[in-house]
Write an enzyme that holds these catalytic residues in place. Sequence first.
Site, PDB file in Angstrom:
ATOM      1  N   GLU A  81     -13.933  -2.925  -4.046  1.00  0.00           N
ATOM      2  CA  GLU A  81     -14.422  -4.171  -3.448  1.00  0.00           C
ATOM      3  C   GLU A  81     -14.320  -5.332  -4.428  1.00  0.00           C
ATOM      4  O   GLU A  81     -15.097  -6.286  -4.365  1.00  0.00           O
ATOM      5  CB  GLU A  81     -15.848  -3.999  -2.928  1.00  0.00           C
ATOM      6  N   HIS A 139     -17.526  -6.529   0.523  1.00  0.00           N
ATOM      7  CA  HIS A 139     -16.565  -7.516   0.016  1.00  0.00           C
ATOM      8  C   HIS A 139     -15.168  -7.156   0.501  1.00  0.00           C
ATOM      9  O   HIS A 139     -14.773  -5.992   0.461  1.00  0.00           O
ATOM     10  CB  HIS A 139     -16.568  -7.546  -1.515  1.00  0.00           C
ATOM     11  N   LYS A 166     -25.352  -8.717   2.354  1.00  0.00           N
ATOM     12  CA  LYS A 166     -24.418  -9.680   1.773  1.00  0.00           C
ATOM     13  C   LYS A 166     -22.981  -9.394   2.216  1.00  0.00           C
ATOM     14  O   LYS A 166     -22.556  -8.233   2.256  1.00  0.00           O
ATOM     15  CB  LYS A 166     -24.487  -9.631   0.246  1.00  0.00           C
TER      16      LYS A 166
END
Length: 252
Positions: A81, A139, A166
């Site tokens: 990521e 991510h 997130k």
Amino acid sequence: MTTDIFENKKAPYICTPLTGKTKVEVLDQLEKILPQTPDLIEWRADFLTDLADVELVLALVAEIKNTTDIPLLFTIRAAHEGGEEISLTEDEKVHLISEVCRKTKVDFVDYETSNEEKFVKAIRSVSKENGKQLILSYHNFTFTPDNEEIVKRAKLAEQHGADIAKFAVMPKTQEDVLRLLEVTKTIDDLLDVPVVTMSMGDIGGLSRIVGWAYGSIITFGVGVELSAPGQIPVKKLRETIKLTQELVPSWK
């Protein structure tokens, strides 16, 4: 927000990273960052050359916490990521994060939902037992997934007990950035936990400035060195956010 750490300030909270490869470099970066008064400091420990030295890591976390009252986020970003290549196995990595939770005063830890479920559950358990806030993250440095995929991953983060969810993704077009902002609002309305989102790269800079208006509670700014593409210097980021809030006060 789920913690009272930022109770005297409204979002967005500005976080800046430490990316030193040695103890000396980390502490030198910390000294340069502190005058910029970020709301949160993220130590990207995957940059540390001697990451396998558990005692060194624990001592460095303690030194950072003894130097400043600014809340500290501990992250070993996974290579898949966008993190640095590290020598630790996933078991060793989970052990290190667990030791940081048990033996330091770190405020937050970050872990990716793309890791095996058993590891995510282990991190959630040890962080909760030791009073640490857990950011469960995703991510994508290649593209921006479709909205359904982002919402699916958001729900997964909440199911795994995230204190904060997130998402950082790479846009290929301006439309990707606008779509990320729109889905941020969707996720913020959907979840019972706070959300952090950002589009990376030069195109995504807008999301770092106005993401708060769509529900993103933290934005990342450069203190000394970038930890992700498109980060804006802390001073300029703070000034720009303040200006947008003054010009559009109804969005605060």
